[in-house]
Design an enzyme around this catalytic site. Structure first.
Site, PDB file in Angstrom:
ATOM      1  N   ASP A 182       6.321  -3.575  -4.976  1.00 26.30           N
ATOM      2  CA  ASP A 182       5.562  -4.490  -5.819  1.00 26.30           C
ATOM      3  C   ASP A 182       6.479  -5.690  -6.061  1.00 26.30           C
ATOM      4  O   ASP A 182       7.684  -5.630  -5.792  1.00 26.30           O
ATOM      5  CB  ASP A 182       5.220  -3.768  -7.135  1.00 26.30           C
ATOM      6  CG  ASP A 182       4.597  -4.684  -8.154  1.00 26.30           C
ATOM      7  OD1 ASP A 182       3.673  -5.433  -7.803  1.00 26.30           O
ATOM      8  OD2 ASP A 182       5.041  -4.652  -9.323  1.00 26.30           O
TER       9      ASP A 182
ATOM     10  N   ASP B  40       6.009  -8.382  -9.164  1.00 26.91           N
ATOM     11  CA  ASP B  40       6.201  -8.673 -10.590  1.00 26.91           C
ATOM     12  C   ASP B  40       6.781  -7.479 -11.339  1.00 26.91           C
ATOM     13  O   ASP B  40       6.268  -6.366 -11.252  1.00 26.91           O
ATOM     14  CB  ASP B  40       4.865  -9.059 -11.233  1.00 26.91           C
ATOM     15  CG  ASP B  40       4.285 -10.348 -10.659  1.00 26.91           C
ATOM     16  OD1 ASP B  40       5.019 -11.105 -10.007  1.00 26.91           O
ATOM     17  OD2 ASP B  40       3.080 -10.595 -10.883  1.00 26.91           O
TER      18      ASP B  40
ATOM     19  N   SER C  44       1.304  -6.518  -3.709  1.00 25.06           N
ATOM     20  CA  SER C  44       1.179  -7.103  -5.042  1.00 25.06           C
ATOM     21  C   SER C  44      -0.284  -7.417  -5.341  1.00 25.06           C
ATOM     22  O   SER C  44      -1.013  -7.879  -4.469  1.00 25.06           O
ATOM     23  CB  SER C  44       2.003  -8.386  -5.129  1.00 25.06           C
ATOM     24  OG  SER C  44       1.765  -9.049  -6.353  1.00 25.06           O
TER      25      SER C  44
END
Length: 198
Positions: free
Chosen positions: A45, A47, A103
């Site tokens: 991922d 963030d 993401s």
């Protein structure tokens, strides 16, 4: 913002099963028996996993690299990765483990721009960056790479993504306070243990 989670304690498994510890995740040997236990795809991922913010709310794209090499957003704020991220990606490259991004951000252009500005694009063989269920991201990764879900490892800070993707048979690692080398090592140990069986 703090993220919490849990893992096997370091050293809970014998070093003889995990020779990459002795290799310090930096070297690769064809005769090394652990090579058969490494994932065929490592997925991250973005963030709060590779960087400490949500690209769609905490930064203002477009971003740029200033004369001193610092990455800044359109308001001039400095943007950084978690400190261990470049070394983590370099070590996976050294081990021959391909890397992909998954993401759910709506700021697709900004996320891709940051990967370029941080010089991380060279590590990623695939990037699935768009809103929606991470299950879709992984189905597309599986179609593009041919790698079975059971041969993938996924690092993410959001528990809901971990729950959804683990149902596919992917080894999932809940990231606490951003990616670091200890999380990588523990994740690889968890993956290898899953390959050996109970």
């Amino acid at each position: 913002m703090s993220r919490q989670g849990g893992f096997l304690p370091a050293g809970a498994l014998p070093d003889t099963l995990w020779p990459w510890r002795k290799l310090r995740l930096g070297a690769r040997s064809v005769r090394d028996p652990v090579m058969a236990r490494l994932p065929k795809l490592s997925v991250f991922d973005l963030d709060y996993t590779l960087w400490p913010f949500w690209v769609d709310t905490h930064v203002d794209p477009p971003c740029h690299r200033s004369g001193d090499g610092t990455v800044r957003d359109s308001r001039g704020r400095t943007i950084r990765l978690y400190p261990d991220v470049p070394e983590i990606l370099e070590r996976l490259l050294g081990l021959g483990v391909p890397v992909a991004a998954a993401s759910r951000t709506g700021e697709i252009e900004g996320a891709n721009q940051l990967l370029e500005l941080f010089d991380l694009v060279r590590y990623f063989v695939h990037r699935e960056i768009y809103p929606g269920s991470k299950v879709t991201h992984f189905q597309r990764l599986q179609q593009k790479t041919g790698v079975p879900f059971s041969q993938m490892i996924f690092f993410d800070d959001e528990k809901r993504n971990i729950v959804d993707v683990s149902k596919l048979g992917v080894t999932c690692v809940h990231v606490q306070n951003g990616m670091n080398l200890q999380t990588l090592t523990q994740g690889l140990e968890t993956f290898a243990k899953a390959q050996v069986g109970p």
